[in-house]
Motif scaffolding. Structure first.
Motif, PDB file in Angstrom:
ATOM      1  N   GLU A 170       0.783  -1.249   0.009  1.00  0.00           N
ATOM      2  CA  GLU A 170      -0.067   0.084  -0.009  1.00  0.00           C
ATOM      3  C   GLU A 170       0.935   1.261   0.193  1.00  0.00           C
ATOM      4  O   GLU A 170       0.664   2.161  -0.660  1.00  0.00           O
ATOM      5  CB  GLU A 170      -0.884   0.114   1.204  1.00  0.00           C
ATOM      6  N   GLN A 171       1.807   1.370   0.713  1.00  0.00           N
ATOM      7  CA  GLN A 171       2.926   2.580   0.626  1.00  0.00           C
ATOM      8  C   GLN A 171       3.528   2.592  -0.646  1.00  0.00           C
ATOM      9  O   GLN A 171       3.662   3.780  -1.063  1.00  0.00           O
ATOM     10  CB  GLN A 171       3.608   2.205   1.971  1.00  0.00           C
ATOM     11  N   ALA A 172       4.046   1.664  -1.066  1.00  0.00           N
ATOM     12  CA  ALA A 172       4.587   1.619  -2.366  1.00  0.00           C
ATOM     13  C   ALA A 172       3.645   2.235  -3.459  1.00  0.00           C
ATOM     14  O   ALA A 172       4.186   3.226  -4.193  1.00  0.00           O
ATOM     15  CB  ALA A 172       5.170   0.237  -2.827  1.00  0.00           C
ATOM     16  N   GLN A 173       2.603   1.768  -3.468  1.00  0.00           N
ATOM     17  CA  GLN A 173       1.468   2.216  -4.445  1.00  0.00           C
ATOM     18  C   GLN A 173       1.393   3.784  -4.049  1.00  0.00           C
ATOM     19  O   GLN A 173       1.084   4.482  -5.108  1.00  0.00           O
ATOM     20  CB  GLN A 173       0.145   1.330  -4.313  1.00  0.00           C
ATOM     21  N   ARG A 174       1.056   4.008  -2.706  1.00  0.00           N
ATOM     22  CA  ARG A 174       0.935   5.450  -2.389  1.00  0.00           C
ATOM     23  C   ARG A 174       1.914   6.479  -2.983  1.00  0.00           C
ATOM     24  O   ARG A 174       1.723   7.318  -3.394  1.00  0.00           O
ATOM     25  CB  ARG A 174       0.649   5.656  -1.022  1.00  0.00           C
ATOM     26  N   PHE A 175       3.340   5.927  -2.688  1.00  0.00           N
ATOM     27  CA  PHE A 175       4.446   6.698  -3.041  1.00  0.00           C
ATOM     28  C   PHE A 175       4.517   6.858  -4.603  1.00  0.00           C
ATOM     29  O   PHE A 175       4.931   7.690  -5.283  1.00  0.00           O
ATOM     30  CB  PHE A 175       5.857   5.792  -2.579  1.00  0.00           C
ATOM     31  N   ALA A 176       4.272   5.604  -5.389  1.00  0.00           N
ATOM     32  CA  ALA A 176       4.042   5.859  -6.974  1.00  0.00           C
ATOM     33  C   ALA A 176       3.154   6.705  -7.448  1.00  0.00           C
ATOM     34  O   ALA A 176       3.318   7.527  -8.332  1.00  0.00           O
ATOM     35  CB  ALA A 176       4.130   4.363  -7.483  1.00  0.00           C
ATOM     36  N   SER A 177       1.905   6.713  -6.458  1.00  0.00           N
ATOM     37  CA  SER A 177       0.755   7.676  -7.186  1.00  0.00           C
ATOM     38  C   SER A 177       1.524   9.149  -6.932  1.00  0.00           C
ATOM     39  O   SER A 177       1.075   9.942  -7.522  1.00  0.00           O
ATOM     40  CB  SER A 177      -0.316   7.577  -6.181  1.00  0.00           C
ATOM     41  N   GLN A 178       1.957   9.479  -5.639  1.00  0.00           N
ATOM     42  CA  GLN A 178       2.499  10.745  -5.185  1.00  0.00           C
ATOM     43  C   GLN A 178       3.473  11.152  -6.313  1.00  0.00           C
ATOM     44  O   GLN A 178       3.619  12.325  -6.898  1.00  0.00           O
ATOM     45  CB  GLN A 178       2.982  10.900  -4.103  1.00  0.00           C
ATOM     46  N   SER A 179       4.397  10.064  -6.663  1.00  0.00           N
ATOM     47  CA  SER A 179       5.542  10.500  -7.708  1.00  0.00           C
ATOM     48  C   SER A 179       4.806  10.884  -8.814  1.00  0.00           C
ATOM     49  O   SER A 179       5.217  11.947  -9.496  1.00  0.00           O
ATOM     50  CB  SER A 179       6.177   9.299  -7.541  1.00  0.00           C
TER      51      SER A 179
END
Length: 130
Positions: free
Chosen positions: A82-91
């Motif tokens: 979930e955190q990786a997806q959130r980071f990718a989305s923010q990036s």
């Protein structure tokens, strides 16, 4: 343990077991009196009860810890995804904003890039002199 004793010697009652509580010798005496079993037979049964019970409890405890560890690992894995997806989305959002900014304000973007280039060059130049 009481259940196993009553299962093995059906003539034992709760009162019998309560009378023997706290003392192995009293327990052996009560079982002998009620059932006619020999002391040796009773002690062998009690030994098997304790050794099997401890082993079963240890096995059950290990299984519980293993299950808990697997649950924690699964939760940690889910959290990391979930955190990786959130980071990718923010990036991706920041990247889109940067591209949009460069398209709508090219002069400002060029000035910022030029300033950053000068700062990086000065930093590298001053760092080499030492």
């Amino acid at each position: 343990m009481k259940g196993r004793l009553k299962e093995h010697w059906a003539q034992l009652t709760e009162d019998d077991l309560r009378r023997a509580e706290g003392s192995a010798d009293r327990l052996v005496g009560v079982v002998q009196q009620k059932t006619g079993a020999t002391r040796n037979e009773i002690e062998r049964f009690l030994d098997s009860l304790f050794s099997g019970g401890v082993r079963d409890q240890a096995s059950e405890t290990v299984q519980q810890y293993s299950d808990a560890a697997q649950r924690v690992a699964a939760e940690a894995s889910q959290y990391a995804r979930e955190q990786a997806q959130r980071f990718a989305s923010q990036s991706s959002d920041y990247s889109a904003k940067l591209v949009d900014r460069a398209r709508t304000r090219p002069g400002e973007t060029l000035a910022i890039a030029f300033g950053l280039g000068l700062a990086a060059g000065a930093f590298l130049f001053l760092g080499r002199k030492k």
